[in-house]
Design an enzyme around this catalytic site. Structure first.
Site, PDB file in Angstrom:
ATOM      1  CB  CYS A  24     -25.175 -20.264  15.727  1.00  0.00           C
ATOM      2  SG  CYS A  24     -23.230 -20.158  15.986  1.00  0.00           S
ATOM      3  CB  CYS A  42     -16.500  -5.705  24.181  1.00  0.00           C
ATOM      4  SG  CYS A  42     -17.848  -5.829  25.005  1.00  0.00           S
ATOM      5  CB  CYS A  56     -26.528 -19.528  22.501  1.00  0.00           C
ATOM      6  SG  CYS A  56     -26.754 -18.405  21.189  1.00  0.00           S
ATOM      7  NE  ARG A  77     -19.334  -2.227  27.082  1.00  0.00           N
ATOM      8  CZ  ARG A  77     -19.202  -0.751  26.763  1.00  0.00           C
ATOM      9  NH1 ARG A  77     -20.331   0.135  27.015  1.00  0.00           N
ATOM     10  NH2 ARG A  77     -18.074  -0.126  26.370  1.00  0.00           N
ATOM     11  CB  CYS A 134     -22.901 -21.644  22.992  1.00  0.00           C
ATOM     12  SG  CYS A 134     -21.551 -21.083  21.933  1.00  0.00           S
ATOM     13  CB  CYS A 146     -23.252  -3.969  20.019  1.00  0.00           C
ATOM     14  SG  CYS A 146     -23.002  -2.766  21.260  1.00  0.00           S
ATOM     15  CB  CYS A 157     -19.257  -2.831  19.704  1.00  0.00           C
ATOM     16  SG  CYS A 157     -18.757  -4.464  20.196  1.00  0.00           S
TER      17      CYS A 157
END
Ligand code: SAM
Ligand code: DTB
Ligand code: SF4
Length: 316
Positions: A51, A187, A58, A259, A55, A95, A127
């Site tokens: 990616c 979400c 991550c 969650r 972040c 998801c 999701c």
């Protein structure tokens, strides 16, 4: 339903004596949710690693060397096999996550739309978390029957720059607005344990609770520290902070699903029980989140049996 909670009010709730905080959260929780049931969700990484975003938490960011293997988009068949397995395990929500900065146009997106239609045809909630999107893409996802789009604010606007430099807080808010306007439920939650102060957590909670309507789903993640990321050696978070975060989210956003997301593997049975008492009513099931490990299915069965709790049944 309030959308004007102040940081001062939020701080007062978060720091209440734990018995008072849990009692208040339980009272709010019981007015709208069954206290003995949690929704089971299963995650699948449909496109892994590489990616372009940075972040700091991550493992899938191309900026860090974490040992996550890059994998292209999985086939529709592979995704639907995983969804069927999830359903057989008792999950009612599936998801699909992709390590994209934003959704690519063309064939890959068409493939994701086919996955969404397929998951819905199984009678499950679908999701997706695919990064930023355009109004047209949000509309297409809505037409495919997407139940929810996950896009986390992750932390406060003030602390955000310490964690991510390749996009802004406003980019996140814009995406959330596009999802909402397309008629897909939102979400949106965050992560604790990244070195943020309690004040940063109050500010995140203020941000989330100021969204109108509230996000239907609020994932609360505890950082999974992954070797190779800048946060690999962050200080271990106290599980009681997670309990306070969940309870406060429950009180501020009474109707939302809260969650208990990443980080369960480092929680004791007792800590997880406190999270449920605090108003968490959903978990990710299965031995893998997107790329990191999660408790095995039989571990969760054992836990639910001990607690006298069960998975909720399909709502769609
Ligand atoms: N790329 C998309 C995005 O960032 O919106 C979707 C996938 S991304 C992996 C989804 C969420 O997973 C992030 O917003 C973050 O909250 C959470 N996450 C990622 N790595 C994590 C970690 N190590 N510990 C806890 N949560 C994590
Ligand atoms: C969310 O808030 N947590 C989930 C889901 N939304 C997509 C993802 C957690 C990912 C944890 C790190 C990993 O397994 O790669
Ligand atoms: Fe990419 Fe999402 Fe990971 Fe950030 S959180 S690096 S956008 S996959």
């Amino acid at each position: 339903m309030r959308h004007d909670w102040t940081v001062k009010e939020i701080a007062a709730i978060y720091t209440e004596p734990l018995p008072d905080l849990i009692f208040r959260a339980q009272t709010v929780h019981r007015a709208r949710h069954r206290p003995d049931q949690v929704q089971g969700c299963v995650l699948l990484s449909i496109k892994t690693g590489g990616c372009p975003e940075d972040c700091a938490y991550c493992p899938q960011s191309a900026h860090y060397k974490t040992g996550v293997n890059r994998e292209g988009l999985v086939s529709v068949e592979e995704a639907l096999t995983a969804a069927k397995n999830a359903k057989a395990q008792g999950a009612t929500r599936f998801c699909m996550g992709a390590a994209w900065r934003d959704i690519p146009k063309g064939e890959q997106f068409d493939q994701v739309l086919a996955m969404v239609r397929g998951v819905r045809a199984l009678g499950m909630e679908a999701c997706c978390t695919l990064g930023m999107l355009t109004d047209e893409q949000a509309q297409a996802l809505a037409e495919a029957g997407l139940t929810a789009y996950n896009h986390n604010l992750d932390t406060s606007a003030e602390f955000y720059g310490e964690i991510i430099s390749t996009r802004t807080y406003q980019d996140r808010l814009t995406t959330l607005d596009r999802v909402r306007r397309a008629g897909v439920t939102v979400c949106c939650g965050g992560i604790i344990g990244m070195g943020e102060s309690r004040t940063e957590r109050y500010r995140l909670l203020r941000e989330l609770s100021s969204l109108n309507p509230h996000p239907e789903s609020v994932p609360v993640n505890m950082l999974v520290r992954v070797e190779g990321t800048p946060l690999a050696h962050a200080k271990e978070e106290d599980p009681l902070e997670l309990v306070r975060m969940i309870a406060t989210a429950r009180i501020l956003m009474p109707a939302s699903m809260v969650r208990l997301s990443a980080g369960r593997l480092s929680l004791s049975d007792e800590a997880q029980a406190l999270c449920f008492l605090a108003g968490a009513n959903s978990i990710f099931m299965g031995d893998k989140l997107l790329t990191t490990p999660n408790p095995e299915a039989n571990e969760d069965r054992r836990l639910f049996e001990k607690l006298g709790m069960s998975l909720s049944h399909a709502t769609v």
